[in-house]
Design a protein around this motif. Structure first.
Motif, PDB file in Angstrom:
ATOM      1  N   LYS A   1      -6.383  11.346   3.930  1.00 26.39           N
ATOM      2  CA  LYS A   1      -6.022  10.578   2.739  1.00 26.39           C
ATOM      3  C   LYS A   1      -4.511  10.398   2.645  1.00 26.39           C
ATOM      4  CE  LYS A   1      -9.909  11.652  -0.334  1.00 26.39           C
ATOM      5  NZ  LYS A   1     -10.320  12.319  -1.600  1.00 26.39           N
TER       6      LYS A   1
ATOM      7  N   LYS B   1       1.710   6.240  -7.156  1.00 29.55           N
ATOM      8  CA  LYS B   1       0.564   6.650  -7.963  1.00 29.55           C
ATOM      9  C   LYS B   1      -0.356   7.689  -7.314  1.00 29.55           C
ATOM     10  CE  LYS B   1       0.417   2.035 -10.057  1.00 29.55           C
ATOM     11  NZ  LYS B   1      -0.367   0.784 -10.205  1.00 29.55           N
ATOM     12  N   GLU B   2      -0.443   7.708  -5.995  1.00 29.04           N
ATOM     13  CA  GLU B   2      -1.508   8.473  -5.348  1.00 29.04           C
ATOM     14  C   GLU B   2      -1.036   9.721  -4.602  1.00 29.04           C
ATOM     15  OE1 GLU B   2      -3.293   5.616  -2.775  1.00 29.04           O
ATOM     16  OE2 GLU B   2      -3.632   4.159  -4.382  1.00 29.04           O
TER      17      GLU B   2
ATOM     18  N   GLN C   1      -2.661  13.615  -3.824  1.00 26.18           N
ATOM     19  CA  GLN C   1      -3.180  13.839  -2.477  1.00 26.18           C
ATOM     20  C   GLN C   1      -2.546  15.053  -1.805  1.00 26.18           C
ATOM     21  OE1 GLN C   1      -2.374  10.095  -0.589  1.00 26.18           O
ATOM     22  NE2 GLN C   1      -4.172   9.072  -1.451  1.00 26.18           N
TER      23      GLN C   1
ATOM     24  N   SER D   1      -2.547   5.599   4.641  1.00 19.99           N
ATOM     25  CA  SER D   1      -1.744   4.529   4.033  1.00 19.99           C
ATOM     26  C   SER D   1      -0.396   4.365   4.720  1.00 19.99           C
ATOM     27  CB  SER D   1      -1.528   4.805   2.540  1.00 19.99           C
ATOM     28  OG  SER D   1      -2.725   4.640   1.826  1.00 19.99           O
TER      29      SER D   1
ATOM     30  N   GLN E   1       0.945   4.061  -2.903  1.00 20.00           N
ATOM     31  CA  GLN E   1       0.678   5.469  -2.614  1.00 20.00           C
ATOM     32  C   GLN E   1       1.837   6.353  -3.086  1.00 20.00           C
ATOM     33  OE1 GLN E   1      -0.125   6.491   1.475  1.00 20.00           O
ATOM     34  NE2 GLN E   1      -1.348   8.244   0.881  1.00 20.00           N
TER      35      GLN E   1
ATOM     36  N   ARG F   1       0.840  -1.211   0.000  1.00 18.95           N
ATOM     37  CA  ARG F   1       0.000   0.000   0.000  1.00 18.95           C
ATOM     38  C   ARG F   1       0.869   1.254   0.000  1.00 18.95           C
ATOM     39  NH1 ARG F   1      -3.006  -3.153   3.697  1.00 18.95           N
ATOM     40  NH2 ARG F   1      -2.206  -2.002   5.492  1.00 18.95           N
TER      41      ARG F   1
END
Length: 604
Positions: free
Chosen positions: A270, A207-208, A212, A274, A204, A200
């Motif tokens: 957010k 990609k995330e 965020q 993670s 993160q 995870r």
């Protein structure tokens, strides 16, 4: 001088005793610190009582100063105890690693994953050769804890590659073997953490996280977060000296800061969730990566694993520190105070954004690289635990020569070894013999050692030379009620797959154990005969185990391209004895009549 397996087992026992003693000693130190914390608490209470009953003189001032000392010592003890807690956690994982090796060498199941998720009935050989699942080759080899490591080991057990690549992997495994003592520490640093958690975190980071953190890149916001602590403590200092309305101003300002942080709460969450609680995990992974960075690797295969030149372990430690600071929000009292005075959550987001822009891609690559090292360490550990096994010589020319080859999944004390060589030109080798004489085991012995060889691992043999084949097997054919498939239809499907693969690749090697069991004896013989003739016509080497002696007679028609071998039985005092040794020629002794007689049926 190589160690014997007995010496290796004894070495693991010594490590287990040493680590166990270290754990007990660390527990005592933690216990002593616990007593010290209790003592400091009572000292603080006693000093507070003295303060309440003291006169307003120099003695009172000394007591006030003294109140600070137990608090400072208490904070130091808590930090020290936390460090010892992490140390004992690591030692327990190291103990698990050593204990697992001792267990495996004493016939106890491997504590690592057995690879059942990679099982496939339609793969050309993995199901028949026990590559994955319970009591499998994967279960014997695997020392991988990360998702990447487990998948990579499975991939290399399922796929054949070029000879040059196998040789380069052999060299890499041998190099890791030279520093095998360090690999137990490497594995302990990875084991025990949530493997899904690191996946995870990687997702993160990759990609995330950039999206965020978009909200924190506002220039005005970053400036305010930077100056907010100065404003907070400035108002606090004024309030202390002048009191009155300034305390009210401080209260309003701090509440405004808290409200501001709460307004950004969904975005902060957010970013945070993670990573939550991932600080120790990342520290462990950073230590493992640090080992790979500090070692001076010489083999080309290992050098190619390093996509970046600069050390990454320190960058992971920085991320761990940011997450550790971010975890302050788990304590609502501490979190409220920090956000009120310092806008703490936003401050952590800004730090994380700066770190992400500089280090994220390198860290993801390094975390993935750990799986490559895990897989090499798994093969090196196998080589270390089995000192009598040898690294096979991989040849470019058509070759398969094995001296004293045995099945790696059969315990050493009952394992029977055989010699087997193929001719310089392909032949179909028909192996006949009684039930339970060893035909099936021999076919699997040849196949599973070839799979080991192609991963770059040592094989269970005194000596082995082979070229790269694409293995295809026909052994455990099952019907399927779900797919309305009879045994005979399932056999035909498997044979078609083999024939298709033979037509695609000249390097196919076929292992067949009693084909066409789902039909009558006449069709079984004729089908087996025509299949063998097809393999001969295609110049495809094969080992063909059967009870049907008529197939052995095919040597009269194909004296240059078919050979006969057998496993027999010896009858002593009416008892069957098996030696499980491969012999030349067709079998002349079978056990069916003896077995039937034992249940009351006699053959005339």
């Amino acid at each position: 001088m190589l160690k014997t397996q007995a010496q290796i087992i004894f070495g693991y026992s010594q490590h287990i005793e040493l680590v166990t003693a270290t754990i007990e000693n660390t527990k005592k130190r933690i216990e002593n610190f616990s007593y010290l914390r209790i003592a400091l608490f009572f000292i603080e209470v006693a000093l507070f009582v003295l303060l309440l009953n003291s006169a307003d003189d120099i003695g009172r001032t000394i007591i006030q100063i003294g109140l600070v000392i137990p608090i400072a010592v208490f904070a130091f003890v808590v930090k020290k105890q936390s460090k010892l807690d992490n140390e004992i956690s690591y030692q327990k994982q190291l103990l698990w690693v050593y204990q697992n090796e001792w267990n495996l060498l004493n016939g106890i199941k491997n504590g690592y994953d057995d690879g059942a998720e990679y099982e496939s009935e339609i793969h050309p050989y993995t199901s028949d050769l026990d590559i994955f699942g319970k009591a499998s080759l994967y279960a014997l080899i695997n020392r991988c804890y990360t998702k990447k490591g487990k998948a990579l080991l499975a991939k290399n057990l399922k796929e054949s590659v070029q000879a040059s690549f196998i040789i380069s992997r052999q060299e890499a495994v041998k190099e890791v073997l030279t520093c095998i003592d360090d690999t137990f520490d490497f594995r302990a640093n990875l084991h025990g953490f949530d493997a899904e958690k690191i996946e995870r975190i990687k997702a993160q980071l990759d990609k995330e996280l950039a999206a965020q953190l978009e909200f924190i890149r506002n220039g005005a916001l970053k400036i305010y977060v930077k100056i907010a602590p100065f404003i907070s403590f400035g108002i606090l200092a004024v309030a202390i000296f002048f009191g009155g309305i300034f305390w009210n101003l401080l209260t309003v300002y701090l509440l405004a800061n808290i409200a501001f942080v709460v307004s950004k709460g969904s975005k902060i969450n957010k970013v945070y969730y993670s990573f939550s609680g991932g600080s120790n995990l990342l520290n462990g992974y950073a230590k493992a990566i640090s080992w790979t960075e500090k070692h001076s690797w010489n083999t080309i295969y290992i050098q190619s694993l390093f996509a970046i030149d600069k050390p990454v372990s320190e960058e992971i430690k920085k991320l761990s520190k940011i997450i550790q600071e971010f975890d302050a929000r788990l304590n609502i009292v501490v979190s409220t105070a920090l956000n009120a005075f310092l806008l703490w959550d936003l401050k952590c987001c800004i730090k994380l954004n700066e770190w992400h822009q500089n280090s994220s891609k390198d860290v993801v690559a390094a975390l993935n690289q750990l799986g490559d090292f895990e897989e090499l360490i798994a093969l090196a550990t196998l080589a270390y635990n089995q000192p009598e096994w040898v690294f096979p010589k991989i040849k470019n020319d058509f070759t398969l020569q094995a001296e004293e080859i045995g099945h790696p999944l059969i315990p050493e004390n009952i394992r029977v070894r055989n010699n087997y060589n193929i001719e310089s030109t392909p032949t179909v080798d028909v192996v006949t013999g009684s039930n339970m004489a060893g035909k099936s085991t021999f076919l699997r012995t040849v196949g599973i050692n070839a799979v080991l060889a192609y991963t770059g691992a040592p094989v269970c043999a005194k000596e082995m030379n082979l070229s790269v084949f694409k293995l295809n097997t026909f052994m455990r054919i099952k019907d399927s009620l779900n797919e309305s498939t009879s045994t005979f239809k399932a056999e035909l499907n498997r044979l078609k797959m083999i024939l298709d693969n033979v037509s695609k690749s000249r390097d196919t090697f076929v292992l067949i154990d009693e084909m066409l069991r789902g039909t009558n004896s006449r069709d079984k013989y004729l089908g087996s005969k025509v299949f063998i003739e097809k393999l001969i016509a295609e110049q495809t080497p094969a080992l063909f185990a059967t009870h049907d002696l008529q197939l052995a007679d095919m040597i009269n028609e194909h004296p240059e391209t078919l050979r006969n071998f057998h496993f027999d039985i010896q009858i002593q005092d009416g008892e069957m004895k098996f030696d499980y040794k491969l012999k030349q020629g067709p079998c002349s002794t079978f056990n069916a009549a003896i077995l039937l007689k034992e249940i009351g049926l006699s053959l005339e």
